[in-house]
Design an enzyme around this catalytic site. Structure first.
Site, PDB file in Angstrom:
ATOM      1  N   THR A  14      -7.587 -27.652 -20.188  1.00  0.00           N
ATOM      2  CA  THR A  14      -6.261 -27.811 -20.793  1.00  0.00           C
ATOM      3  C   THR A  14      -5.358 -26.608 -20.555  1.00  0.00           C
ATOM      4  O   THR A  14      -5.805 -25.528 -20.203  1.00  0.00           O
ATOM      5  CB  THR A  14      -6.382 -28.035 -22.315  1.00  0.00           C
ATOM      6  OG1 THR A  14      -6.927 -26.869 -22.909  1.00  0.00           O
ATOM      7  CG2 THR A  14      -7.248 -29.240 -22.632  1.00  0.00           C
ATOM      8  N   ASP A  15      -4.075 -26.854 -20.789  1.00  0.00           N
ATOM      9  CA  ASP A  15      -3.102 -25.762 -20.753  1.00  0.00           C
ATOM     10  C   ASP A  15      -2.959 -25.189 -22.161  1.00  0.00           C
ATOM     11  O   ASP A  15      -3.709 -25.560 -23.069  1.00  0.00           O
ATOM     12  CB  ASP A  15      -1.756 -26.256 -20.189  1.00  0.00           C
ATOM     13  CG  ASP A  15      -1.129 -27.371 -21.026  1.00  0.00           C
ATOM     14  OD1 ASP A  15      -1.512 -27.572 -22.206  1.00  0.00           O
ATOM     15  OD2 ASP A  15      -0.225 -28.042 -20.505  1.00  0.00           O
ATOM     16  N   ALA A  16      -1.997 -24.312 -22.358  1.00  0.00           N
ATOM     17  CA  ALA A  16      -1.819 -23.655 -23.661  1.00  0.00           C
ATOM     18  C   ALA A  16      -1.503 -24.642 -24.780  1.00  0.00           C
ATOM     19  O   ALA A  16      -1.761 -24.355 -25.943  1.00  0.00           O
ATOM     20  CB  ALA A  16      -0.719 -22.603 -23.568  1.00  0.00           C
TER      21      ALA A  16
END
Length: 150
Positions: A14-16
């Site tokens: 995942t991203d942030a």
């Protein structure tokens, strides 16, 4: 029936914001293609040792529909669409296995086609897919043309 591999989304995917980074769908699809071939008795390392060739991705086309998120359970499918003398076109989908099923089945998150070519491992030049591989794929092609039934 399409081959389907269950995958769970981890932090590293995942991203942030906790949403799966777009390029990671390609990783999920790669795992599903590898496991699909393995389920047909095609082990890529052994194939390289026996034939001196490898599969490489030569073209991708993806469409993103909805995001996957941290901890989601996914189903990643692989279905042979076309077989040529030196390449395959595989249709793939990433489906949500975490959400309620819709009337048409699991929610579609991402779909696309991947062309994989057969090359000589030493020179990376295109070559004919070994007969034992193309024969196996041709035998199972009809059984993979049906829609996914979770």
């Amino acid at each position: 029936m399409s081959f389907a591999l269950p995958i769970r989304v981890y932090w590293e995917d995942t991203d942030a914001g906790g949403i799966v980074f777009y390029a990671n769908y390609l990783k999920f699809m790669e795992r599903a293609r590898t496991e699909w071939l393995r389920s047909l008795g095609i082990a890529q390392r052994q194939l390289r040792e026996d034939s001196g060739g490898i599969f490489v991705v030569s073209e991708t086309q993806l469409k993103y529909h909805r995001p996957a998120r941290l901890d989601d359970e996914l189903l990643v499918t692989a279905e042979l669409r076309q077989i040529g003398s030196a390449s395959l076109i595989i249709a793939q989908r990433v489906l949500s296995n975490s959400e309620q099923l819709t009337a048409s089945g699991p929610a579609l998150l991402c779909e696309g086609t991947i062309r994989i070519g057969w090359v000589d491992a030493a020179s990376l030049r295109p070559a004919r897919i070994p007969r034992q591989v193309s024969g196996t794929l041709e035998r199972f092609a009809g059984s993979m043309s049906q829609p996914l039934k979770p």
